[in-house]
Design a protein around this motif. Structure first.
Motif, PDB file in Angstrom:
ATOM      1  N   VAL A  16       0.834  -1.560  -0.137  1.00 50.84           N
ATOM      2  CA  VAL A  16       0.664  -0.014   0.034  1.00 50.84           C
ATOM      3  C   VAL A  16       1.263   1.378  -0.009  1.00 50.84           C
ATOM      4  CG1 VAL A  16      -1.865   1.708   1.933  1.00 50.84           C
ATOM      5  CG2 VAL A  16      -1.754  -1.059   1.005  1.00 50.84           C
ATOM      6  N   GLU A  17       1.936   1.374   0.808  1.00 48.87           N
ATOM      7  CA  GLU A  17       2.795   2.189   0.881  1.00 48.87           C
ATOM      8  C   GLU A  17       3.873   2.463  -0.041  1.00 48.87           C
ATOM      9  OE1 GLU A  17       6.529   4.381   3.759  1.00 48.87           O
ATOM     10  OE2 GLU A  17       5.373   2.274   3.725  1.00 48.87           O
ATOM     11  N   ARG A  18       4.018   1.686  -0.665  1.00 52.21           N
ATOM     12  CA  ARG A  18       5.078   1.647  -2.220  1.00 52.21           C
ATOM     13  C   ARG A  18       4.004   2.045  -3.444  1.00 52.21           C
ATOM     14  NH1 ARG A  18       6.313  -4.436  -2.166  1.00 52.21           N
ATOM     15  NH2 ARG A  18       6.947  -3.854  -4.119  1.00 52.21           N
ATOM     16  N   THR A  19       2.357   2.325  -3.480  1.00 52.55           N
ATOM     17  CA  THR A  19       1.887   2.286  -4.176  1.00 52.55           C
ATOM     18  C   THR A  19       0.993   3.975  -4.230  1.00 52.55           C
ATOM     19  OG1 THR A  19       0.938  -0.338  -4.535  1.00 52.55           O
ATOM     20  CG2 THR A  19      -0.567   1.921  -5.571  1.00 52.55           C
ATOM     21  N   GLY A  20       1.473   4.378  -2.348  1.00 47.77           N
ATOM     22  CA  GLY A  20       0.885   5.271  -2.710  1.00 47.77           C
ATOM     23  C   GLY A  20       1.451   6.552  -2.920  1.00 47.77           C
ATOM     24  N   TYR A  21       2.491   6.351  -3.759  1.00 49.63           N
ATOM     25  CA  TYR A  21       3.428   7.037  -3.597  1.00 49.63           C
ATOM     26  C   TYR A  21       3.829   7.197  -4.989  1.00 49.63           C
ATOM     27  CZ  TYR A  21       6.408   7.680   0.855  1.00 49.63           C
ATOM     28  OH  TYR A  21       6.413   8.222   1.716  1.00 49.63           O
ATOM     29  N   LEU A  22       3.242   5.986  -5.751  1.00 50.69           N
ATOM     30  CA  LEU A  22       2.611   6.547  -7.322  1.00 50.69           C
ATOM     31  C   LEU A  22       1.530   6.701  -7.564  1.00 50.69           C
ATOM     32  CD1 LEU A  22       4.207   2.558  -8.444  1.00 50.69           C
ATOM     33  CD2 LEU A  22       5.940   4.591  -8.583  1.00 50.69           C
ATOM     34  N   ALA A  23       0.754   7.154  -6.777  1.00 54.86           N
ATOM     35  CA  ALA A  23      -0.369   8.015  -7.163  1.00 54.86           C
ATOM     36  C   ALA A  23      -0.643   9.098  -6.509  1.00 54.86           C
ATOM     37  CB  ALA A  23      -1.732   6.482  -6.625  1.00 54.86           C
ATOM     38  N   ASP A  24      -1.753   9.448  -6.957  1.00 57.06           N
ATOM     39  CA  ASP A  24      -2.317  10.909  -6.495  1.00 57.06           C
ATOM     40  C   ASP A  24      -3.184  11.135  -5.582  1.00 57.06           C
ATOM     41  OD1 ASP A  24      -0.500  13.421  -8.566  1.00 57.06           O
ATOM     42  OD2 ASP A  24      -1.869  11.720 -10.558  1.00 57.06           O
ATOM     43  N   ARG A  25      -4.315   9.884  -5.822  1.00 61.90           N
ATOM     44  CA  ARG A  25      -5.566  10.171  -4.809  1.00 61.90           C
ATOM     45  C   ARG A  25      -5.362   7.945  -4.905  1.00 61.90           C
ATOM     46  NH1 ARG A  25     -10.787  13.220  -3.817  1.00 61.90           N
ATOM     47  NH2 ARG A  25      -8.885  14.346  -3.254  1.00 61.90           N
ATOM     48  N   MET A  26      -5.621   7.952  -3.275  1.00 63.28           N
ATOM     49  CA  MET A  26      -5.899   6.484  -3.437  1.00 63.28           C
ATOM     50  C   MET A  26      -7.321   6.323  -2.388  1.00 63.28           C
ATOM     51  SD  MET A  26      -3.219   3.855  -1.448  1.00 63.28           S
ATOM     52  CE  MET A  26      -2.107   3.857  -2.293  1.00 63.28           C
ATOM     53  N   SER A  27      -7.883   5.198  -2.522  1.00 58.64           N
ATOM     54  CA  SER A  27      -9.218   5.049  -1.835  1.00 58.64           C
ATOM     55  C   SER A  27      -9.792   3.548  -1.107  1.00 58.64           C
ATOM     56  CB  SER A  27     -10.619   5.783  -2.859  1.00 58.64           C
ATOM     57  OG  SER A  27     -10.295   4.650  -3.997  1.00 58.64           O
ATOM     58  N   VAL A  28     -10.301   3.798  -0.228  1.00 57.74           N
ATOM     59  CA  VAL A  28     -10.202   2.249  -0.131  1.00 57.74           C
ATOM     60  C   VAL A  28     -12.470   2.704   0.228  1.00 57.74           C
ATOM     61  CG1 VAL A  28     -10.364   0.354   1.925  1.00 57.74           C
ATOM     62  CG2 VAL A  28      -8.754   1.884   1.362  1.00 57.74           C
ATOM     63  N   ASN A  29     -12.757   1.543   0.049  1.00 56.38           N
ATOM     64  CA  ASN A  29     -14.317   1.746   0.095  1.00 56.38           C
ATOM     65  C   ASN A  29     -15.178   0.920   1.127  1.00 56.38           C
ATOM     66  OD1 ASN A  29     -14.985   2.748  -2.219  1.00 56.38           O
ATOM     67  ND2 ASN A  29     -15.968   0.944  -3.671  1.00 56.38           N
ATOM     68  N   LEU A  30     -15.674   1.374   2.260  1.00 56.51           N
ATOM     69  CA  LEU A  30     -16.133   1.087   3.345  1.00 56.51           C
ATOM     70  C   LEU A  30     -17.294   0.375   2.965  1.00 56.51           C
ATOM     71  CD1 LEU A  30     -16.840   4.215   4.936  1.00 56.51           C
ATOM     72  CD2 LEU A  30     -15.254   2.145   5.215  1.00 56.51           C
ATOM     73  N   GLU A  31     -18.207   0.606   1.916  1.00 56.63           N
ATOM     74  CA  GLU A  31     -18.858  -0.489   1.210  1.00 56.63           C
ATOM     75  C   GLU A  31     -20.674  -0.106   1.525  1.00 56.63           C
ATOM     76  OE1 GLU A  31     -18.470  -2.287  -1.225  1.00 56.63           O
ATOM     77  OE2 GLU A  31     -16.390  -2.685  -1.524  1.00 56.63           O
ATOM     78  N   LEU A  32     -20.797  -0.504   2.635  1.00 56.71           N
ATOM     79  CA  LEU A  32     -21.972  -0.468   3.345  1.00 56.71           C
ATOM     80  C   LEU A  32     -21.335   0.569   4.563  1.00 56.71           C
ATOM     81  CD1 LEU A  32     -22.692  -3.751   2.503  1.00 56.71           C
ATOM     82  CD2 LEU A  32     -23.843  -1.480   2.314  1.00 56.71           C
TER      83      LEU A  32
END
Length: 435
Positions: A160-176
Motif C-alpha cells: 500500500v505504501e509503495r503504491t501510494g508514492y506512485l498515485a495522486d489519490r487513493m481510496s478504500v471503499n467502506l462498502e456499507l
C-alpha cells in the motif's frame, strides 16, 4: 515479486467488459492536486479535475476508468462481479493498462486514470498487480498525469505504501455504512480490514507532509488525499447513521471525499431490498447536499438530524430544512452578519458569503447587488434583510415559507418530481404577486 495475468481475449473485448464493470464505483473525483510536467515525460496533473467532472471554467474533463480484473474471490451479495455470478470475466495485464492509458491520452480522450480491481487470488496478489501497473506507467512510460488507485483491504502495508508514492489519490471503499450491514451482505469482509489501510494512508500522509517541510524534493505520498464510498439503500441505516459515519471519516481520517452510491439491484437475492421505485437517487442527492454542509458550511450532523428525526425531507434540501426548524435565528441582516452566520442562510453559498463580507466594506449593498454576487434570492428572501428592509413583504412562518419554496419547482433528480397538485388561488401568500 510480480504477477502476470493471462489474456485470452483481445484488448477491445477486455476494455468493454472491464470499463462496464467499473461503472458502479463512484468514488472518483477531480484530482485536487497540481503537478506540472518536468519536461521528461508525458502528461501533467492540474487541480482543475478529472473523471467527467466540470472545472471552474466549464470544461468537461475525463479519465480512463477501468478494473484491472473483474475476477473476485469474494461473494458480496450486492456486487455484480461477485464470485457466484455468471458474468463474462476478463483481466488486463499491467502493460495492457499502460498501453491503453497512453493511447487514450495521446488521442486526447482522457487526462488521467482511475484504476480499481476485483480481488484475484489474494489481496496481496491484487495489490502487487496494481503496484506493478503504476510503477510501469510512471517509470517506463513516463506518465505524469493524474492516477487514482484503489487500496485493497487486507493487502500488505508495504505494498500500500509503495503504491501510494506512485498515485495522486487513493481510496478504500467502506462498502456499507455500518459493520452490521457489512456482516449481512458481505460476511467475508471485515470493517477493521477496511479501516486499516485508511488509517495507514492518513498516518503516512501526515508523516509525508512533515518531510516535505524539511526536504523540498521528498517524494509525495497520495498528494490529492484519499476518498471512500458507501452504498446507500442496500441496508436499513438511517440518514443520521450514514452522516455520522461520514462526519467521523472527515474528522478522524482526514478524508477528502465521502461518496454515496444509490443501491442498484444487479443481483437476485432475498437479502437485498426490492426497490420497486428504482435506486434511491433522491436520497443520494440529499446526502450529497448534507455532505457539502459538513465540509464547507460548518454544520454538524447533530444539527441536521437526530435520533428523533433520522432522515432528510426528500422534497426539501437539508439547509432549508434546518432553517425552517430554526426560524428564531432569522431574518439575518446581510450588512452586519458575520461570515459563519451568512453561510447558514438558504440561498447563500460560501463564495457569495465571502463576496458579501468583502463588498460591504466598500459601501451599502442592495438586492440587485446580492443577485450579482450569486445569492439565490428566491430562497434567501425569506431569511434575510438588506439595509433593514425585505425584498418583498414575506412572512417568517414555517408553513408559508415551505409552501412557497416547494412551489418554486426546485430541480430534483429523476424520481423526485412531485405530481401536479391543485390548490386554491391566493394573491397574498405568494411573493410573486406582492407589492
Amino acid at each position: 515479486m510480480s504477477y502476470q495475468i493471462e489474456a485470452p481475449m483481445d484488448l477491445q473485448q477486455k476494455l468493454a467488459i472491464l470499463a462496464d464493470a467499473a461503472k458502479y464505483d463512484v468514488a472518483c473525483t477531480s484530482s485536487g492536486t497540481d503537478r506540472r510536467n518536468d519536461g521528461q515525460g508525458i502528461g501533467n496533473c492540474v487541480s482543475a479535475g478529472i473523471c467527467h467532472s466540470f472545472s471552474a471554467d466549464g470544461r468537461c474533463i475525463s479519465l480512463l476508468k477501468i478494473l484491472l480484473t473483474n475476477e473476485c474471490i469474494y461473494d458480496c451479495k450486492y456486487c455484480v462481479n461477485r464470485r457466484s455470478n455468471d458474468v463474462p470475466r476478463a483481466s488486463f495485464t499491467p502493460r495492457e493498462v499502460c498501453d491503453l492509458t497512453i493511447s487514450f491520452y495521446r488521442r486526447n480522450y482522457i487526462e488521467g486514470l482511475f484504476l480499481s480491481s476485483g480481488v484475484v487470488g489474494s489481496p496481496d496478489r491484487t495489490m502487487e498487480l496494481l503496484y506493478q501497473t503504476l510503477l510501469l506507467l510512471r517509470t517506463e512510460y513516463r506518465f505524469q498525469g493524474y492516477i487514482h488507485v484503489k487500496a485493497i483491504p487486507g493487502a500488505s502495508p508495504e505494498l500500500v505504501e509503495r503504491t501510494g508514492y506512485l498515485a495522486d489519490r487513493m481510496s478504500v471503499n467502506l462498502e456499507l455504512p455500518t459493520a452490521e450491514g457489512l456482516k449481512a451482505l458481505a460476511p467475508q469482509k471485515k470493517r477493521e480490514g477496511m479501516l486499516s489501510p485508511i488509517r495507514q494512508v492518513q498516518q503516512l500522509r501526515t508523516i509525508n507532509k512533515n518531510e516535505l517541510v524539511l526536504y523540498r524534493h521528498a517524494p509525495r505520498f497520495v498528494p490529492a488525499g484519499q476518498s471512500t464510498q458507501m452504498i446507500i439503500g442496500a441496508t436499513g441505516e438511517s440518514d443520521y447513521q450514514i452522516m455520522k459515519v461520514a462526519q467521523h471519516m472527515y474528522r478522524n481520517y482526514d478524508m477528502k471525499r465521502v461518496f454515496y452510491s444509490a443501491f442498484v439491484r444487479v443481483n437476485e437475492d432475498s437479502m437485498l431490498p426490492a426497490l420497486p421505485g428504482g435506486p434511491p437517487l433522491l436520497r443520494e442527492h440529499r446526502l450529497y447536499q448534507a455532505d457539502w454542509l459538513l465540509r464547507y458550511y460548518g454544520f454538524d450532523t447533530e444539527e441536521l438530524l437526530s435520533e428523533d428525526k433520522p432522515d432528510f425531507n426528500v422534497f426539501l434540501d437539508p439547509k432549508c430544512d434546518w432553517a425552517l426548524r430554526h426560524l428564531e435565528r432569522f431574518p439575518v441582516e446581510v450588512m452586519r452578519a458575520d461570515y459563519e452566520t451568512l453561510l447558514r442562510v438558504p440561498g447563500i453559498g460560501y463564495k457569495s458569503a465571502g463576496r458579501i463580507v468583502k463588498a460591504r466594506r466598500l459601501g451599502t449593498l442592495d438586492y440587485p447587488a446580492l443577485k450579482k454576487m450569486g445569492v439565490v434570492l428566491k430562497r434567501a428572501i425569506y431569511f434575510i434583510t438588506c439595509g433593514g428592509k425585505q425584498m418583498y413583504p414575506v412572512k417568517l412562518q414555517e408553513d408559508y415559507i415551505l409552501r412557497n419554496i416547494l412551489d418554486g419547482k426546485e430541480g430534483l433528480p429523476a424520481g423526485g418530481q412531485k405530481e401536479p397538485s391543485c390548490e386554491q388561488l391566493s394573491l397574498f401568500d405568494d411573493p410573486r404577486f406582492s407589492v
